[in-house]
Motif scaffolding. Structure first.
Motif, PDB file in Angstrom:
ATOM      1  N   ASN A  28      -6.004 -11.604  -1.990  1.00  0.00           N
ATOM      2  CA  ASN A  28      -6.862 -10.388  -1.082  1.00  0.00           C
ATOM      3  C   ASN A  28      -5.967  -8.960  -1.240  1.00  0.00           C
ATOM      4  O   ASN A  28      -5.376  -8.212  -0.027  1.00  0.00           O
ATOM      5  N   ASP A  45      -6.743  -6.639   2.061  1.00  0.00           N
ATOM      6  CA  ASP A  45      -5.908  -7.392   2.962  1.00  0.00           C
ATOM      7  C   ASP A  45      -4.122  -7.238   2.963  1.00  0.00           C
ATOM      8  O   ASP A  45      -4.336  -6.358   4.539  1.00  0.00           O
ATOM      9  N   LYS A  60      -4.871  -3.006   4.534  1.00  0.00           N
ATOM     10  CA  LYS A  60      -4.986  -3.010   5.910  1.00  0.00           C
ATOM     11  C   LYS A  60      -3.110  -3.554   6.858  1.00  0.00           C
ATOM     12  O   LYS A  60      -3.301  -3.007   7.859  1.00  0.00           O
ATOM     13  N   THR A  96      -6.054  -8.055  10.736  1.00  0.00           N
ATOM     14  CA  THR A  96      -7.124  -8.676   9.254  1.00  0.00           C
ATOM     15  C   THR A  96      -7.889  -9.560  10.247  1.00  0.00           C
ATOM     16  O   THR A  96      -7.839 -10.161  10.982  1.00  0.00           O
ATOM     17  N   GLY A  97      -8.915 -10.182   9.796  1.00  0.00           N
ATOM     18  CA  GLY A  97      -9.802 -11.804   9.968  1.00  0.00           C
ATOM     19  C   GLY A  97     -10.148 -11.103  11.440  1.00  0.00           C
ATOM     20  O   GLY A  97     -10.428 -12.154  12.193  1.00  0.00           O
ATOM     21  N   VAL A  98     -10.872  -9.820  12.168  1.00  0.00           N
ATOM     22  CA  VAL A  98     -11.103 -10.009  13.448  1.00  0.00           C
ATOM     23  C   VAL A  98     -12.325  -9.543  13.298  1.00  0.00           C
ATOM     24  O   VAL A  98     -12.554  -9.194  12.492  1.00  0.00           O
ATOM     25  N   ASP A  99     -13.321  -9.940  14.044  1.00  0.00           N
ATOM     26  CA  ASP A  99     -14.785  -9.917  14.267  1.00  0.00           C
ATOM     27  C   ASP A  99     -14.639  -8.721  15.000  1.00  0.00           C
ATOM     28  O   ASP A  99     -14.794  -8.564  16.661  1.00  0.00           O
TER      29      ASP A  99
END
Length: 109
Positions: A54, A57, A60, A67-70
């Protein structure tokens, strides 16, 4: 075809306005360091021996963003915590008034 005074040529500003805006934006990105930062990230990605699955990612992470933060969940939690803080602040005010009403002075640190 055109009688005198009817033939109009577009002004230079009509042609340059989008170009001027683009150039101003480019200078803004350059002054703020965005171009250098993105260049370094992209060079790092290019030089990566095993390309990440990715790429976004990778960018970032390299720029320091998690990454992977809601984000929506974090916003909801933030709203809940702000409300709880407001409630606790109000409770402190109420208890301070109650202590003062009993004739005592609030303890100072």
């Amino acid at each position: 075809f055109f009688s005198q005074g009817q033939h109009r040529t577009p002004t230079m500003s009509a042609f340059t306005s989008p170009d001027v805006k683009k150039e101003e934006f480019r200078r803004y990105l350059e002054r703020s360091g965005v171009i250098d930062a993105l260049t370094k990230v992209l060079v790092g990605l290019y030089e990566e021996p095993e390309k990440p699955a990715n790429a976004l990612d990778f960018v970032k992470l390299t720029l320091g963003a998690p990454t992977g933060v809601d984000v929506e969940a974090l916003k909801a939690e933030n709203d809940q915590l702000r409300e709880k803080n407001d409630q606790m602040t109000q409770k402190i005010v109420e208890l301070t008034k109650k202590i003062e009403g009993l004739g005592g002075a609030p303890a100072s640190d």
